[in-house]
Design an enzyme around this catalytic site. Structure first.
Site, PDB file in Angstrom:
ATOM      1  N   GLY A 194      -9.815   7.421  51.599  1.00 49.39           N
ATOM      2  CA  GLY A 194      -8.615   8.098  52.660  1.00 49.39           C
ATOM      3  C   GLY A 194      -9.538   9.180  53.279  1.00 49.39           C
ATOM      4  O   GLY A 194      -9.977   9.332  54.446  1.00 49.39           O
ATOM      5  N   GLU A 220       1.371  -2.304  46.051  1.00 51.42           N
ATOM      6  CA  GLU A 220       2.900  -3.651  47.559  1.00 51.42           C
ATOM      7  C   GLU A 220       3.262  -3.972  46.321  1.00 51.42           C
ATOM      8  O   GLU A 220       3.254  -4.569  44.855  1.00 51.42           O
ATOM      9  CB  GLU A 220       1.943  -3.851  47.631  1.00 51.42           C
ATOM     10  CG  GLU A 220       0.381  -3.273  48.277  1.00 51.42           C
ATOM     11  CD  GLU A 220       0.698  -2.451  50.159  1.00 51.42           C
ATOM     12  OE1 GLU A 220       1.640  -3.653  50.669  1.00 51.42           O
ATOM     13  OE2 GLU A 220       0.977  -1.569  50.146  1.00 51.42           O
ATOM     14  N   ASP A 250      -9.004  -3.825  46.876  1.00 49.28           N
ATOM     15  CA  ASP A 250      -9.780  -3.129  47.961  1.00 49.28           C
ATOM     16  C   ASP A 250     -10.511  -2.209  47.869  1.00 49.28           C
ATOM     17  O   ASP A 250     -11.658  -1.527  48.784  1.00 49.28           O
ATOM     18  CB  ASP A 250      -8.021  -2.406  47.773  1.00 49.28           C
ATOM     19  CG  ASP A 250      -8.243  -1.314  48.572  1.00 49.28           C
ATOM     20  OD1 ASP A 250      -7.956  -0.934  49.545  1.00 49.28           O
ATOM     21  OD2 ASP A 250      -8.032  -0.350  48.029  1.00 49.28           O
ATOM     22  N   LYS A 283     -14.480  -0.600  49.630  1.00 54.51           N
ATOM     23  CA  LYS A 283     -14.832   0.197  50.018  1.00 54.51           C
ATOM     24  C   LYS A 283     -16.260   0.907  49.289  1.00 54.51           C
ATOM     25  O   LYS A 283     -16.981   1.428  50.306  1.00 54.51           O
ATOM     26  CB  LYS A 283     -14.027   1.893  49.395  1.00 54.51           C
ATOM     27  CG  LYS A 283     -12.566   1.747  50.227  1.00 54.51           C
ATOM     28  CD  LYS A 283     -11.106   2.385  48.960  1.00 54.51           C
ATOM     29  CE  LYS A 283      -9.767   2.037  49.511  1.00 54.51           C
ATOM     30  NZ  LYS A 283      -8.967   2.194  48.668  1.00 54.51           N
TER      31      LYS A 283
END
Lengths: 383, 383
Positions: free
Chosen positions: B82, B137, B148, B152
């Site tokens: 992020g 989620e 996820d 990355k």
């Protein structure tokens, strides 16, 4: 050392006058010769990569102006926090942010000393050890009095906030008066003492200060020990980010110097001298924000007051603080520490203007129930 | 929302076909539509800024090749951790280094859950809370099973080591089987359990793996709690550096997206499309190093073995481990935990090849003194 075909000279100006040289790497340190060399290189149309934080902090405005005129780059990543690419983060990675404050452990020697002192050892003893280990210079003033950290903080603040370099206006307080007693009592209150450089952008100016600081033990920066460095950068979009690693040493410095050379070479290859402005902001976007005086700085405080063991003394201390609008967060007084009729009172305050604190301390020291000077160490919560 | 004069369309391909558009920002996520959009943009000579880690991890090789041909930039800082400018650090700041390994907490949901579980709470309970808080989620698979994080990590490893993106060859293990019991016992041994992505460059290939990992509590990365991210990058010149901050959220992502747009615009302004190669290495310098199978990975291990309370059982366990060349660092068995004739034995081993560990576990599970499965969590010391 065999240099092979690499030309060698004992005259540094041979390098800046050699037409075949594109980039001059300055690693000599200090002010005078380095400044002369860098300015001569710039005037001769050469890009400069330097690890010299003192030079940039003190003469950066002049050097950047000359470089702008000559259309060359002056890169200085290695000058700030050694091998940690924090200038790149501040100048490029945080480009979308208004940076609100920056706080860092940016002198490894000081951090090593404070880390070792947590075991109850005195400053002078650990300093001597650091000198023996080669972590501290024979004359340790630059490190332990915070001058080295102030150089780096000056650069971080200017690139972070888009203001001119104003080293001479910063505030610097060293760690030589920190005692194992205060370190231990800060720990009891949930805080760790770190030597921080802190820069904060406010409406009316910027705070630019290096001093011992209590930080919550639960904050990540409190966990950075030994000779390592870490810089917290708070941006309005991203929030708090931290950059951690070796802030000094041959190879860490070389890592940053070479990254700068690669950056400059990539710029040259793409036909542009300077991709990112020296301070991250275009020269006409630099804001002439002044450095605030220390009296205008806002901080929380750790106070150690030596009180005579008389009834009502705590009430008197609390009343002086209250009259100056200072709220107490924690107070600690231990009967077991009573000695010769005197007892230390430790107080942690909420955030207040330093002006108010100065007046309170003056008043406290005037009380007949208080013995000697009030010890004051600033505190930050970073939340 | 009033968009003023900004053109608006419900057809995403209007953007990539508009001749006045220089940079396409892709924030839709997922694979198919995003891939089609990005490739169309690239073919139309538009630069792309994306926050889509899945797209880059899975289709990055193809996208970068197309972008190279078209002479445009595809920037993806926002896809990895992020708001932390870690791709810039890896691709540019560490340019002088051979990066030896990278390890990171790169999924905030998983880190939040493990942090809360330290209070003794069960995985399922904390997951539900994280869903209620909007951290997880409704279908939490991507986060808690490590997919996820693997996206990355794939990107970090390729840019760090200069190898092709090989998402499909990585190993992924989630945190759903972690228990408060193992978290508490790891703590007793001086370790914290974090869900890490770990990539290591070895002579014969690269390790690429996401799994729960014991890390020493004294290591800075063990102190990164809640939804925050941190990436450790170890370079041969600089040593260990760490980049910390918010790994998700609207504003943190926007911070990285805008920094990428500024970067691309600066490149365009200086007449160069692509200043830094997509993966930090020039395409002809990308090395075809394979991802090693999990059996070839080297790691230390935390084992929890449910033993029958019989004399000699510890000796049998130790002897199985020893026969496979596995050295024990710590062992813990508490009489107070004896229940129904069974007692947990906790073992922390030194580093060994996973192949040896698999064989030992198979053999241990075959012992008549051992009940049920051996629980295994990998451990890293990062020193």
């Amino acid at each position: 050392m065999d240099l092979g075909d690499v030309p060698f000279s004992t005259d540094i100006f041979d390098v800046v006058n050699d037409p075949s040289v594109d980039i001059v790497v300055e690693l000599i340190g200090g002010y005078d010769a380095a400044k002369e060399l860098v300015l001569a290189a710039v005037r001769n149309g050469k890009h400069v990569v330097t690890a010299n934080k003192a030079l940039i902090a003190v003469h950066g405005n002049e050097i950047f102006e000359a470089a702008d005129k000559a259309g060359v780059v002056v890169a200085y990543e290695a000058g700030v926090a050694g091998g940690i690419p924090v200038m790149k983060a501040v100048r490029e990675g945080m480009a979308a942010n208004r940076i609100d404050w920056i706080a860092g452990i940016i002198n490894g020697t000081g951090n090593y000393i404070l880390t070792e002192m947590r075991a109850g050892r005195e400053f002078s003893e650990v300093l001597k050890e650091a000198q023996d280990l080669g972590y501290a210079e024979a004359d340790p003033t630059f490190d332990v009095e915070g001058i080295d950290a102030a150089h780096k903080l000056t650069i971080l603040a200017s690139a972070g906030f888009g203001v001119p370099l104003q080293f001479e206006k910063g505030f610097t307080e060293g760690i030589s008066k920190i005692t194992p007693y205060d370190i231990a009592h800060a720990e009891l209150l949930g805080y760790r003492i770190k030597h921080l450089g802190i820069a904060r952008r406010r409406e009316d100016g910027i705070e630019l200060r290096v001093h011992p600081t209590l930080v919550p033990k639960s904050h990540l920066i409190a966990q950075v020990d030994g000779v390592l460095n870490a810089v917290l950068v708070d941006g309005d979009a991203v929030g708090q980010t931290m950059y951690y690693g070796p802030g000094a040493g041959d190879e860490a410095t070389a890592s940053a110097v070479i990254a700068d050379i690669v950056d400059v070479a990539r710029g040259v290859a793409c036909g542009s001298s300077q991709r990112v402005p020296y301070l991250g902001f275009e020269p006409d976007a630099i804001e002439e924000l002044d450095v605030l005086s220390m009296e205008d700085v806002q901080s929380a405080y750790y106070l150690r007051i030596t009180a005579l063991d008389r009834p009502g003394v705590l009430a008197k201390i609390a009343s002086v603080l209250s009259e100056h609008g200072i709220n107490i967060e924690s107070i600690m007084q231990k009967e077991s520490e009573l000695k010769d009729g005197r007892i230390p009172v430790i107080i942690l305050t909420h955030t207040v203007q330093e002006r108010q604190m100065n007046r309170s301390i003056e008043e406290l020291e005037g009380l007949s129930d208080i013995d000697g000077q009030v010890i004051r160490i600033r505190a930050e919560n970073f939340n």
